[in-house]
Design a protein around this motif. Structure first.
Motif, mmCIF file in Angstrom:
data_model
loop_
_atom_site.group_PDB
_atom_site.id
_atom_site.type_symbol
_atom_site.label_atom_id
_atom_site.label_comp_id
_atom_site.label_asym_id
_atom_site.label_seq_id
_atom_site.Cartn_x
_atom_site.Cartn_y
_atom_site.Cartn_z
ATOM 1 N N LYS A 1 -40.195 13.602 6.686
ATOM 2 C CA LYS A 1 -40.894 13.836 5.435
ATOM 3 C C LYS A 1 -42.070 14.796 5.616
ATOM 4 N N GLY B 1 -36.864 21.655 12.832
ATOM 5 C CA GLY B 1 -37.306 20.660 11.867
ATOM 6 C C GLY B 1 -36.816 20.980 10.477
ATOM 7 N N ASN C 1 -39.200 5.944 13.069
ATOM 8 C CA ASN C 1 -39.532 6.736 11.883
ATOM 9 C C ASN C 1 -39.800 8.201 12.219
ATOM 10 N N PHE D 1 -43.429 22.535 1.933
ATOM 11 C CA PHE D 1 -43.725 22.522 0.518
ATOM 12 C C PHE D 1 -45.065 23.196 0.215
ATOM 13 N N VAL E 1 -37.748 10.310 13.092
ATOM 14 C CA VAL E 1 -36.688 11.094 12.477
ATOM 15 C C VAL E 1 -36.248 10.397 11.203
ATOM 16 N N SER E 2 -36.511 11.030 10.054
ATOM 17 C CA SER E 2 -35.955 10.496 8.818
ATOM 18 C C SER E 2 -35.508 11.679 7.983
ATOM 19 N N PRO E 3 -34.289 12.121 8.245
ATOM 20 C CA PRO E 3 -33.806 13.368 7.659
ATOM 21 C C PRO E 3 -33.680 13.304 6.138
ATOM 22 N N ARG E 4 -33.794 14.419 5.517
ATOM 23 C CA ARG E 4 -33.671 14.501 4.057
ATOM 24 C C ARG E 4 -33.211 15.906 3.677
ATOM 25 N N LEU E 5 -32.684 15.997 2.482
ATOM 26 C CA LEU E 5 -32.206 17.275 1.957
ATOM 27 C C LEU E 5 -33.030 17.574 0.722
ATOM 28 N N GLU E 6 -33.743 18.687 0.720
ATOM 29 C CA GLU E 6 -34.588 18.970 -0.426
ATOM 30 C C GLU E 6 -34.423 20.401 -0.892
ATOM 31 N N ALA F 1 -41.032 18.366 5.757
ATOM 32 C CA ALA F 1 -40.707 18.895 4.433
ATOM 33 C C ALA F 1 -41.983 19.157 3.642
ATOM 34 N N ASP F 2 -42.966 18.244 3.785
ATOM 35 C CA ASP F 2 -44.236 18.444 3.073
ATOM 36 C C ASP F 2 -44.911 19.731 3.531
ATOM 37 N N HIS G 1 -32.567 21.262 4.849
ATOM 38 C CA HIS G 1 -32.463 19.973 5.518
ATOM 39 C C HIS G 1 -33.670 19.841 6.431
ATOM 40 N N ALA G 2 -34.474 18.810 6.194
ATOM 41 C CA ALA G 2 -35.673 18.631 7.007
ATOM 42 C C ALA G 2 -35.521 17.373 7.837
ATOM 43 N N LEU G 3 -36.128 17.439 9.027
ATOM 44 C CA LEU G 3 -35.952 16.335 9.974
ATOM 45 C C LEU G 3 -36.791 15.119 9.595
#
Lengths: 158, 326, 106, 101
Positions: free
Chosen positions: A136, A118, A87, A143, A89-94, A139-140, A132-134
């Motif tokens: 959650k 990151g 867990n 944010f 690394v759980s990439p996401r696009l925000e 990204a938080d 693109h964040a590596l």
């Protein structure tokens, strides 16, 4: 006025590159700076964006901030690289709001996002930036807007 | 340490070459070519041929990459092709035979750095011992290139000049006027980041090119490298702001003028030295003292080289990139 | 002497960061996450190594050139990374999503 | 100590080269090659200090410049297929999660 200041900075760059201070090379330096400034003018790339004089006052504080962020997030990403936790690394696009109004401010913000590992800025739209964040929590972190607040338009506007 | 670096770089070089053969995506192949050039340049550097390394980096990794990409753009078919499954024995045999002959040929070459070999005993000792005394130029490569072997270099510049003319004749033909998209250019390009970063970086690259131009006497560099780096700056501009915009900065007529101007400066220096009572391209007569004359001559000749190289590189790029896809 | 030690520390740390970053481009699952390992550990690696060299050079023109190299990388490297990511997204390459990303994509 | 840095950079280079050859997407390759380029810049910089030939730093600068330009060139061609005009704004098709303050 701005042109001569720009020329002076380019000439300083020349002097530091050159290391030879005889009249001939100084003269060639002045000619080279002249040619560069002329071409930059023709290219229309010479304006408040390519030569941000207005940055000067708030810049040092911002640089210190960004360097600290770079070191911090680098260590974080290095840990994630070596981590065995799936867990990590759980990439996401925000998509995040883009508070800067000037183009230069937006670009500095986007580059700051990319420079801190990151997060990579993928796309700039009118009022948002897609990141693109590596993971959650990274990204938080973004944010919370600390980075965005570090680069207010005041940095880029006099 | 040097040995380790050499071995690693040569291994990378071989691996890259195999990669170039195996990979079918042409974009990736072109990028690998750039790596190949970087690696060869670094190898030249470890062998102390810094001027060559600089040229290889600028020409091989910079201009060639851009030109190959431009060629790729001219072709409609971007799709990856599956490699042909048939074995072609004849080409393989030809390649192997040629390779074997070449390797056999290298057996007769003197060892690397062999002091007794012909090139080291002929004129080289004179250049190495006397260059600074006779020309006042610390960088022997520049002294040899621009002064001792000035006539050869003039020939090279003429070759580049001819190449530019040839490309213009073959590709420079009629096409849509680039000024047509002038209105389009004014719009904000999609990639804001690249635009602003390029704006900041381009003047620095241009100034650096001029620095390389005028410091060839002291360190690695000179007209060839400077011309290429300068044209790379303009190419970067055209990549980000559009070809039409770049062609407005330096119109074709100016480019053609510059192409000839460089050769004319070079040849003109030769003629001037003839008139002043020396041999062709013997700069010693250009000023009161030999060293001063050499200095002026080398400076002017390098400038001529730089101008022609710059103009020809840009001409070739514009000719390639400006073609409609066929 | 102190500067020497500091510069050696910087060089070694820089090398270490570089190697771990390079391991990252093999351990991360897709192109976008690898970007974090390439484009970005680049900056710290470059920063540390060039800082180490700069400390060796002292206050000289060489130190200035080292600084210029760093500045150039500092400005262009994120731009290249961003452009690459942008091009990838525009070409339709879809990033892999993490497991904890399941709480609703709008 | 320069030696340690050089060995580390060489290891990094080999890993980057491996990624460039393995792909799988073309973007992976370009990113790896870009990384290879920046690491070569560092290699030359360290090498110039190792051998004491500080004029090599100019070369490192040229590498940095050329590396940037070739990456811009390949991306430019990749997203627009030709060199003619500045980019069109096309819409991205991947899903993005929006977050607002």
């Amino acid at each position: 006025m701005m042109t001569s200041l720009y020329g002076a900075i380019l000439f300083l760059l020349w002097l530091l590159l050159s290391g030879h201070y005889d009249p001939l090379l100084m003269g060639l330096g002045i000619a080279s700076v002249g040619l560069t400034v002329y071409l930059a003018h023709r290219m229309d790339i010479f304006d408040h964006e390519s030569f941000p004089v207005q940055l000067t006052s708030r810049l040092p504080a911002f640089l210190v901030f960004i360097l600290r962020e770079i070191v911090k997030s680098n260590i974080d990403v290095l840990k994630r690289i070596l981590s065995r936790d799936p867990n990590a690394v759980s990439p996401r696009l925000e998509e995040f709001p883009l508070p800067q109004k000037t183009d230069l401010g937006r670009v500095i913000y986007a580059n700051a996002i990319t420079l801190t590992p990151g997060t990579v800025s993928v796309e700039l739209t009118k009022d948002s930036v897609i990141v693109h964040a590596l993971a959650k929590d990274i990204a938080d972190d973004l944010f919370t807007g600390e980075m965005a607040r570090a680069i207010p338009d005041k940095v880029v506007e006099p | 340490m040097d040995l380790l670096i050499d071995i690693s770089l040569l291994t990378f070089l071989a691996v890259t070459a195999i990669g170039i053969i195996r990979i079918t995506n042409l974009f990736a192949v072109i990028m690998l070519f750039a790596i190949f050039s970087f690696l060869s340049a670094t190898l030249f550097m470890t062998m102390d041929a810094v001027d060559v390394a600089l040229t290889e980096a600028a020409v091989g990794a910079g201009i060639s990459t851009v030109l190959m990409l431009a060629t790729l753009a001219l072709n409609k078919d971007h799709n990856e092709k599956q490699p042909d499954k048939n074995r072609h024995w004849l080409p393989l045999a030809v390649v192997l035979t040629t390779g074997a002959v070449l390797v056999y040929g290298t057996l007769d070459l003197p060892d690397f750095g062999d002091p007794a070999s012909a090139p080291q005993t002929h004129v080289a000792p004179h250049y190495i011992e006397k260059a600074i005394e006779e020309t006042g130029v610390p960088n022997i490569v520049t002294a040899v290139l621009a002064s001792y072997r000035g006539f050869d270099t003039l020939g090279e510049v003429v070759v580049i000049f001819t190449a530019g003319i040839a490309v213009l004749l073959l590709l420079g033909g009629r096409r849509e006027d680039p000024l047509d998209d002038g209105a389009k250019d004014k719009r904000v390009p999609q990639n804001l980041v690249l635009r602003i970063v390029s704006k900041i970086v381009i003047p620095v690259i241009m100034l650096f090119a001029l620095y390389v131009q005028f410091h060839g006497d002291y360190g690695p560099g000179g007209g060839f490298q400077a011309g290429v780096i300068m044209s790379a700056a303009i190419i970067l501009y055209s990549l980000v702001f559009g070809l039409g915009a770049a062609e407005r900065i330096i119109p074709k007529s100016v480019l053609m003028f510059l192409t000839s101007l460089g050769v004319l400066i070079f040849a003109g220096v030769g003629i001037a030295s003839l008139f002043l009572g020396g041999n062709y391209l013997n700069y010693s007569v250009l000023a009161s003292s030999q060293v001063a004359g050499q200095h002026i001559g080398i400076l002017l000749v390098e400038l001529g080289v730089g101008i022609t190289v710059f103009a020809v590189m840009l001409t070739i790029f514009f000719a390639f990139a400006g073609r409609e896809r066929s | 002497m102190v500067l020497d030690i500091l510069s050696w520390v910087c060089l070694v740390a820089g090398g270490l960061v570089g190697v771990v970053g390079a391991v990252g481009i093999h351990r991360f699952p897709d192109f976008f996450s690898r970007q974090h390992a390439t484009g970005t550990t680049d900056t710290l690696c470059a920063l540390l190594i060039l800082l180490g060299l700069g400390l060796q050079a002292g206050l000289s023109l060489a130190a200035f050139k080292v600084a210029l190299i760093f500045l150039f990388l500092f400005i262009t490297s994120p731009a290249a990374t961003h452009a690459l990511a942008s091009a990838a997204v525009h070409s339709g390459l879809d990033p892999k999503r993490g497991r904890t990303d399941s709480e609703g994509q709008s | 100590m320069y030696a340690v840095a050089i060995v580390a950079i060489l290891v990094t280079l080999s890993l980057a080269l491996a990624r460039a050859l393995m792909g799988p997407t073309v973007f992976d390759r370009i990113a790896a090659i870009n990384m290879f380029g920046t690491k070569t810049v560092l290699l030359i910089a360290v090498f110039s200090f190792l051998t004491g030939r500080l004029d090599l730093l100019d070369m490192a600068l040229v590498y940095a410049m050329i590396n940037f330009i070739s990456v811009v060139a390949v991306l430019r061609l990749f997203s627009h297929k030709d060199f003619h005009s500045p980019a069109e704004n096309n819409v991205i098709s991947v899903k993005v999660r929006r977050r607002w303050f």
